[in-house]
Write an enzyme that holds these catalytic residues in place. Structure first.
Site, PDB file in Angstrom:
ATOM      1  N   LYS A   1       0.853  -1.212   0.000  1.00  0.00           N
ATOM      2  CA  LYS A   1       0.000   0.000   0.000  1.00  0.00           C
ATOM      3  C   LYS A   1       0.875   1.245   0.000  1.00  0.00           C
ATOM      4  O   LYS A   1       2.053   1.208   0.369  1.00  0.00           O
ATOM      5  CB  LYS A   1      -0.929   0.020   1.222  1.00  0.00           C
TER       6      LYS A   1
ATOM      7  N   PRO B   1       9.837  -4.069  -0.243  1.00  0.00           N
ATOM      8  CA  PRO B   1      10.940  -3.713   0.646  1.00  0.00           C
ATOM      9  C   PRO B   1      10.461  -3.511   2.082  1.00  0.00           C
ATOM     10  O   PRO B   1       9.338  -3.044   2.319  1.00  0.00           O
ATOM     11  CB  PRO B   1      11.469  -2.401   0.062  1.00  0.00           C
TER      12      PRO B   1
ATOM     13  N   ALA C   1       9.779   0.305   4.794  1.00  0.00           N
ATOM     14  CA  ALA C   1       9.629   1.276   3.714  1.00  0.00           C
ATOM     15  C   ALA C   1       8.311   2.044   3.803  1.00  0.00           C
ATOM     16  O   ALA C   1       8.067   2.957   3.021  1.00  0.00           O
ATOM     17  CB  ALA C   1       9.729   0.570   2.363  1.00  0.00           C
ATOM     18  N   GLY C   2       7.411   1.634   4.722  1.00  0.00           N
ATOM     19  CA  GLY C   2       6.107   2.302   4.803  1.00  0.00           C
ATOM     20  C   GLY C   2       5.149   1.786   3.748  1.00  0.00           C
ATOM     21  O   GLY C   2       4.146   2.429   3.433  1.00  0.00           O
TER      22      GLY C   2
ATOM     23  N   GLY D   1       4.400  -4.108   3.963  1.00  0.00           N
ATOM     24  CA  GLY D   1       4.693  -5.499   3.594  1.00  0.00           C
ATOM     25  C   GLY D   1       4.373  -6.499   4.702  1.00  0.00           C
ATOM     26  O   GLY D   1       3.674  -7.490   4.467  1.00  0.00           O
ATOM     27  N   GLY D   2       4.854  -6.240   5.916  1.00  0.00           N
ATOM     28  CA  GLY D   2       4.625  -7.166   7.036  1.00  0.00           C
ATOM     29  C   GLY D   2       3.143  -7.286   7.355  1.00  0.00           C
ATOM     30  O   GLY D   2       2.624  -8.388   7.574  1.00  0.00           O
ATOM     31  N   SER D   3       2.438  -6.154   7.353  1.00  0.00           N
ATOM     32  CA  SER D   3       1.004  -6.157   7.673  1.00  0.00           C
ATOM     33  C   SER D   3       0.208  -6.871   6.587  1.00  0.00           C
ATOM     34  O   SER D   3      -0.754  -7.586   6.873  1.00  0.00           O
ATOM     35  CB  SER D   3       0.492  -4.721   7.801  1.00  0.00           C
TER      36      SER D   3
ATOM     37  N   ASP E   1      -2.101  -1.542  10.888  1.00  0.00           N
ATOM     38  CA  ASP E   1      -2.381  -1.509   9.445  1.00  0.00           C
ATOM     39  C   ASP E   1      -2.993  -2.801   8.929  1.00  0.00           C
ATOM     40  O   ASP E   1      -3.439  -2.848   7.781  1.00  0.00           O
ATOM     41  CB  ASP E   1      -1.069  -1.308   8.661  1.00  0.00           C
TER      42      ASP E   1
END
Ligand code: C5P
Length: 276
Positions: A12, A98, A101-102, A105-107, A140
């Site tokens: 996102k 990445p 990076a905001g 990805g993890g969420s 998130d």
């Protein structure tokens, strides 16, 4: 279910992010507009004998209990009322988003994993239960159960789906450094200075520590982006373009090693493409 299950976890960007205040739980009250982009990780869940495992070719990707995929597996087991150690599944992660990076990805991995473990283990969770489990994993995570264009309030975890924006092309530039979300909010707390011209309140505090952020936003604006901003707490910066050729031209000008040109995704596209 036998065999493997594949899920795509989209990244996102934040079209807008306003920090409205601090909360008694230490989190920040937010008003943010999330937007899905096609950049994605691919997660493959395979039923195997033996211990629960997360595998990834990227050595920087944590594969232990702190990984949100692991925590999502534990959440689904709790929803099912099952006790004991996790076992008999291997999750392979093809990591393209990445980290730090905001880009969520993890969420996004966590939301995809919640859905996948429910299917894999035949757990029937209502949307409200899934939403609550997601919010426990991270602020998130609930957004990634929804996707598309959506407004996030409170910690960013109370969601209101919005009309999808017109299909656009994002140029996403990821500097070589990462920013921890916790750190970015701590910078905000020590000096909550807003730049009214920026669409993300965290941009000016992150840029004070990493001036390259402002330079990238300026370049993307100069290249004709209709919106250029830090994404979330960074370090990624994005520019939005109506035309793919303009996005590609801007990406050529920026010419960084981690520069992506990727379309925005509607909520429907997220749903259709997630299992492909
Ligand atoms: O919820 P999550 O673990 O993704 O958040 C990471 C960190 O970001 C939190 O520990 C908190 O320091 C900060 N955060 C915040 N306010 C939010 C979201 C995140 O302060 N709304």
């Amino acid at each position: 279910m036998r065999g493997s299950l594949r899920a795509r976890a989209f990244a996102k960007i934040n079209l807008e992010l306003r920090v409205l205040g601090t909360r008694p739980d230490g989190y920040h009250e937010l008003r943010t507009t999330f937007q899905s982009i096609a950049l994605a990780d691919t997660l493959t869940f395979t039923k195997t004998g033996g211990p629960f495992r997360i595998e990834c070719d990227d050595p920087a990707f944590p594969t232990g209990r702190t990984n949100l995929i692991w925590k999502a597996a534990e959440s689904v087991r709790r929803l099912a009322g099952t006790r004991g150690r996790l076992s008999d599944v291997t999750v392979r992660v093809e990591k393209n988003i990445p980290m730090q990076a905001g880009l969520g990805g993890g969420s996004s991995n966590a939301a995809a994993a919640l859905r996948a473990f429910c299917r894999l283990w035949g757990v029937k969770a209502s949307p409200a239960m899934l939403q609550a489990a997601a919010a426990e994993l991270g602020a998130d995570v609930p957004y990634f159960l929804c996707g598309g264009t959506a407004l996030g309030l409170n910690r960013g975890d109370v969601l209101f789906p919005l009309d999808d924006i017109d299909p656009s092309w994002a140029v996403v530039v990821v500097p070589e450094f990462g920013v921890s979300t916790r750190q970015a909010f701590a910078w905000w707390d020590s000096s909550p200075r807003r730049n009214p011209r920026a669409s993300n309140d965290l941009q000016s505090v992150v840029a004070r520590h990493h001036p390259v952020v402002s330079r990238l936003v300026r370049t993307l604006n100069k290249e004709g982006a209709f919106l250029a901003s830090l994404s979330g707490s960074g370090s990624a910066v994005f520019g939005l373009f109506s035309r793919r050729s303009d996005a590609q031209a801007a990406a050529r000008t920026l010419a960084g090693p981690r520069t992506f040109v990727t379309p925005t995704l509607t909520r429907r596209a997220c749903r259709l493409l997630a299992a492909k």
